[in-house]
Design a protein around this motif. Structure first.
Motif, PDB file in Angstrom:
ATOM      1  N   ALA A   1       0.587  -1.566  -0.155  1.00 20.35           N
ATOM      2  CA  ALA A   1       0.025  -0.451   0.112  1.00 20.35           C
ATOM      3  C   ALA A   1       0.589   1.640   0.191  1.00 20.35           C
ATOM      4  O   ALA A   1       0.400   2.561  -0.537  1.00 20.35           O
ATOM      5  CB  ALA A   1      -1.065  -0.131   1.458  1.00 20.35           C
ATOM      6  N   ALA A   2       1.645   0.843   0.682  1.00 14.78           N
ATOM      7  CA  ALA A   2       2.937   2.756   0.989  1.00 14.78           C
ATOM      8  C   ALA A   2       3.892   2.371  -0.346  1.00 14.78           C
ATOM      9  O   ALA A   2       3.694   3.920  -0.842  1.00 14.78           O
ATOM     10  CB  ALA A   2       3.953   1.614   1.460  1.00 14.78           C
ATOM     11  N   LEU A   3       3.860   1.146  -1.128  1.00 11.48           N
ATOM     12  CA  LEU A   3       4.773   2.383  -2.050  1.00 11.48           C
ATOM     13  C   LEU A   3       4.427   1.322  -3.579  1.00 11.48           C
ATOM     14  O   LEU A   3       4.994   1.923  -4.748  1.00 11.48           O
ATOM     15  CB  LEU A   3       5.735   0.675  -1.969  1.00 11.48           C
ATOM     16  CG  LEU A   3       6.817   1.005  -1.039  1.00 11.48           C
ATOM     17  CD1 LEU A   3       8.247   0.176  -0.618  1.00 11.48           C
ATOM     18  CD2 LEU A   3       7.167   2.567  -1.107  1.00 11.48           C
TER      19      LEU A   3
ATOM     20  N   ASP B   1       1.837   8.600   0.397  1.00 13.21           N
ATOM     21  CA  ASP B   1       1.461   8.330   1.488  1.00 13.21           C
ATOM     22  C   ASP B   1       2.375   7.260   1.775  1.00 13.21           C
ATOM     23  O   ASP B   1       2.227   6.698   3.181  1.00 13.21           O
ATOM     24  CB  ASP B   1       1.042   7.130   0.499  1.00 13.21           C
ATOM     25  CG  ASP B   1      -0.352   7.548  -0.448  1.00 13.21           C
ATOM     26  OD1 ASP B   1      -1.008   8.465  -0.325  1.00 13.21           O
ATOM     27  OD2 ASP B   1      -0.807   6.533  -1.629  1.00 13.21           O
ATOM     28  N   THR B   2       3.697   7.323   0.682  1.00  7.21           N
ATOM     29  CA  THR B   2       4.994   6.124   1.803  1.00  7.21           C
ATOM     30  C   THR B   2       5.870   7.205   2.677  1.00  7.21           C
ATOM     31  O   THR B   2       6.141   6.682   3.780  1.00  7.21           O
ATOM     32  CB  THR B   2       6.504   6.527   0.874  1.00  7.21           C
ATOM     33  OG1 THR B   2       5.678   5.521  -0.176  1.00  7.21           O
ATOM     34  CG2 THR B   2       6.921   5.348   1.481  1.00  7.21           C
TER      35      THR B   2
ATOM     36  N   VAL C   1       1.006  13.432   8.400  1.00  7.02           N
ATOM     37  CA  VAL C   1       2.257  13.823   7.162  1.00  7.02           C
ATOM     38  C   VAL C   1       1.936  13.977   6.162  1.00  7.02           C
ATOM     39  O   VAL C   1       2.568  13.860   5.474  1.00  7.02           O
ATOM     40  CB  VAL C   1       3.199  13.072   7.834  1.00  7.02           C
ATOM     41  CG1 VAL C   1       4.152  12.362   7.008  1.00  7.02           C
ATOM     42  CG2 VAL C   1       3.969  12.853   9.486  1.00  7.02           C
ATOM     43  N   THR C   2       0.937  12.654   5.554  1.00  5.57           N
ATOM     44  CA  THR C   2       0.783  12.271   4.018  1.00  5.57           C
ATOM     45  C   THR C   2      -0.252  14.136   3.622  1.00  5.57           C
ATOM     46  O   THR C   2       0.111  14.391   2.711  1.00  5.57           O
ATOM     47  CB  THR C   2      -0.374  11.051   4.089  1.00  5.57           C
ATOM     48  OG1 THR C   2       0.609  10.270   4.847  1.00  5.57           O
ATOM     49  CG2 THR C   2      -0.886  11.402   2.738  1.00  5.57           C
ATOM     50  N   ALA C   3      -1.159  14.173   4.762  1.00  2.00           N
ATOM     51  CA  ALA C   3      -1.280  15.887   4.397  1.00  2.00           C
ATOM     52  C   ALA C   3      -0.952  16.835   3.734  1.00  2.00           C
ATOM     53  O   ALA C   3      -1.158  17.367   3.426  1.00  2.00           O
ATOM     54  CB  ALA C   3      -2.192  15.742   4.925  1.00  2.00           C
ATOM     55  N   LEU C   4       0.322  17.560   4.662  1.00  2.00           N
ATOM     56  CA  LEU C   4       1.110  17.704   5.273  1.00  2.00           C
ATOM     57  C   LEU C   4       2.068  17.942   3.500  1.00  2.00           C
ATOM     58  O   LEU C   4       2.972  18.565   2.398  1.00  2.00           O
ATOM     59  CB  LEU C   4       2.479  18.028   6.491  1.00  2.00           C
ATOM     60  CG  LEU C   4       3.348  19.148   5.617  1.00  2.00           C
ATOM     61  CD1 LEU C   4       2.738  20.616   5.973  1.00  2.00           C
ATOM     62  CD2 LEU C   4       4.138  18.438   7.533  1.00  2.00           C
TER      63      LEU C   4
END
Length: 97
Positions: A49-51, A62-63, A89-92
């Motif tokens: 999901a992350a990569l 996402d990562t 962190v993803t939103a930032l």
């Protein structure tokens, strides 16, 4: 007929274990392997999901979120903190890029 045959073979394979073992306990060696399967599958799902970005590997917001969330989960063992930090962190990173 093909689907019916596949269903029967699948049912036979799934029934073979309980029929062969009956009510006996599994040896400790097998129990240890089974206990380690869940974390390994979870790690594979998280990495995928992350990569994964469709059909290719990519590193992006996402990562970064998953990495930050994983560090929080590892350091504090707080799932709620992990999710909050990962989302922030993803939103930032998405807002910056």
């Amino acid at each position: 007929m093909l689907i019916g045959g596949c269903a029967l073979v699948t049912a036979a394979i799934k029934a073979a274990g309980p029929i062969a073992l009956g009510g006996r306990e599994l040896p400790d060696r097998f129990t240890g392997v089974i206990a380690l399967m869940a974390p390994a599958l979870l790690a594979a799902l998280v990495v995928t999901a992350a990569l994964a970005d469709g059909d290719r590997l990519s590193i992006g917001p996402d990562t970064a979120g998953v990495t930050a969330g994983g560090l929080v989960a590892w350091g504090t063992e707080s799932i709620i903190g992990c999710v909050i930090v990962a989302a922030l962190v993803t939103a930032l990173v998405r807002a910056i890029s």
